[in-house]
Scaffold this active site. Sequence first.
Site, short mmCIF file in Angstrom:
data_model
loop_
_atom_site.label_atom_id
_atom_site.label_comp_id
_atom_site.label_asym_id
_atom_site.label_seq_id
_atom_site.Cartn_x
_atom_site.Cartn_y
_atom_site.Cartn_z
N HIS A 246 0.98 -1.33 0.04
CA HIS A 246 0.01 -0.03 0.31
C HIS A 246 0.91 1.34 -0.23
O HIS A 246 0.57 2.38 0.63
CB HIS A 246 -1.01 -0.17 1.26
CG HIS A 246 -2.25 -0.81 1.21
ND1 HIS A 246 -3.16 -1.20 1.78
CD2 HIS A 246 -2.49 -1.32 -0.17
CE1 HIS A 246 -4.14 -1.91 1.38
NE2 HIS A 246 -3.67 -2.15 0.26
N HIS A 356 -11.09 -8.67 -3.55
CA HIS A 356 -12.16 -8.16 -2.69
C HIS A 356 -13.55 -7.80 -3.18
O HIS A 356 -13.56 -7.24 -4.58
CB HIS A 356 -11.57 -7.19 -1.71
CG HIS A 356 -10.92 -6.01 -2.63
ND1 HIS A 356 -11.82 -5.00 -2.94
CD2 HIS A 356 -9.63 -5.82 -2.92
CE1 HIS A 356 -10.93 -4.16 -3.69
NE2 HIS A 356 -9.69 -4.70 -3.79
N GLU A 381 -6.75 -9.81 -8.39
CA GLU A 381 -5.56 -9.01 -8.57
C GLU A 381 -4.17 -9.84 -7.85
O GLU A 381 -3.85 -9.60 -6.81
CB GLU A 381 -5.74 -7.61 -7.57
CG GLU A 381 -6.21 -7.96 -6.48
CD GLU A 381 -6.59 -6.56 -5.68
OE1 GLU A 381 -5.44 -5.85 -5.53
OE2 GLU A 381 -7.60 -6.15 -5.28
N ARG A 394 1.60 -6.55 -10.33
CA ARG A 394 0.33 -6.81 -9.75
C ARG A 394 -0.47 -6.43 -11.15
O ARG A 394 -0.26 -5.33 -11.72
CB ARG A 394 -0.18 -6.00 -8.58
CG ARG A 394 -1.70 -6.42 -8.17
CD ARG A 394 -1.91 -6.00 -6.73
NE ARG A 394 -1.68 -4.52 -6.39
CZ ARG A 394 -0.94 -3.90 -5.68
NH1 ARG A 394 0.01 -4.71 -5.26
NH2 ARG A 394 -1.19 -2.90 -5.55
N GLU A 396 -4.94 -6.09 -11.81
CA GLU A 396 -5.97 -6.04 -11.15
C GLU A 396 -7.26 -5.76 -12.07
O GLU A 396 -7.02 -4.56 -12.72
CB GLU A 396 -6.05 -5.21 -9.83
CG GLU A 396 -7.24 -5.17 -9.44
CD GLU A 396 -7.41 -4.18 -8.08
OE1 GLU A 396 -6.27 -2.95 -8.09
OE2 GLU A 396 -7.96 -4.38 -7.22
MN LIG Z 1 -7.84 -4.00 -5.30
#
Ligand SMILES: [Mn+2]
Length: 426
Positions: A246, A356, A381, A394, A396
């Site tokens: 993050h 999610h 992702e 990554r 997504e």
């Molecule tokens: Mn996400």
Amino acid sequence: MRYTEMNPDFYVRNRAKTAARLAPGAAALFFAHDPVCVNGDALYAFAQDANFFYLTGIDQEENVLFLFPDAPFPEWREVLFVKRTSPEIKTWVGWKYTPDEARAVSGVQNVRHTDELEDFLMTVAGYVGPVYFDFNENDRNRAQDLKPARRWMQWFQQRFPAHEFRRSFPIVAELRQIKEKEEIEQIKQAVARTHAAFLRIAKFVKPGVKEYEVEAEIIHEFIRTGANGHAFNPIVASGANACVLHYDLNDQTLRDGDVLLTDFGCRYGNYNADITRCLPVNGKFSERQKQVYEAVLRIQREAMQLYKPGALLEEINAEVAKITTRELIALGLITPEEAQKNPKAYFKYYPHRVGHHLGLVTHDDGDRYRPLAPGMVLTCEPGIYIEAEGIGVRLENDVVITETGVEDLMADVPIEAADVEAAMRP
Ligand SMILES: [Mn+2]
């Protein structure tokens, strides 16, 4: 509003579905967010409470919804309380909903002012059974909950200590997990702007540019198209920064030969999109970068096949961990023996889950252990992060669960390595 509002019929249906799940004789109170202070008299940009918005469409602070489906008087069944405006508010702030405007947006017929709420509650309390209050029960939230529900529950308990209290959050969060057509339309609006922002940054990224300059390109695209703004603090992470999941400092310089990971999304009409794409800073992936990139792309394609009605996210996660392990072995990052000995060996290179729920909240509310069902919107992702090589990849996309599998809402956004390189060419 900058965005196109949904039909009030949507909110009428949401209140009916919520009312049908309350205990007999019960009432429920839902609160708009309060303004939140930064410092002095400066406020954070307003963002509405997700459940309150889902039930009313009202996008302003300090409003209250009261539901009492079994009320003895029909006018008590649904009451919306809006903040009373004043000449001073008109001079300093400008527009606030009038009762007529609030009625038109929400479909609630009985609209009153919040300064009448106390008196109203004292009038109806004697006829009400359990009272539902709404608190943020998102299992990832660790920040303080500033909801007015706390204040009003304390007020109510002080005044009527023998009433029973119940939780409305699980009821509304469960409803919100299945998106209606109108909601998917709003998410598609957010996705379209997210797509446009990706194409914009693809042309902009080059050696020497600062991560925050890329962030500025993204917000420019969102604001100029009537969106709320970012769905979340955007991640613009070059080189090894991409291994911080993050990372949002976004203060480094893009270097020739690095890969840039961008994870961002548009918030439109309060609905969110969430994308991750990776770009070679100099316009061309190296052989090694391409190997890692294509491994992640294969994982995403296989993972998406697992998203279907009845599937459990935990099962999908377990399967994706196996697929990722296979790719990590092929990349020479772990040996088959290591994987055999330690089934969690992948965790060093892939320390998160595959997706999610997505909606009015980016990491959307609701039961993550509930089997997938048509109308749910999720992200897919996977990623591989190799700190020692300064590469994090990554990829997504956002998908809707259909009767048979998924509709990929981001199918049109370049994702093949060659297509990303092509999007970067002037
Ligand atoms: Mn996400």
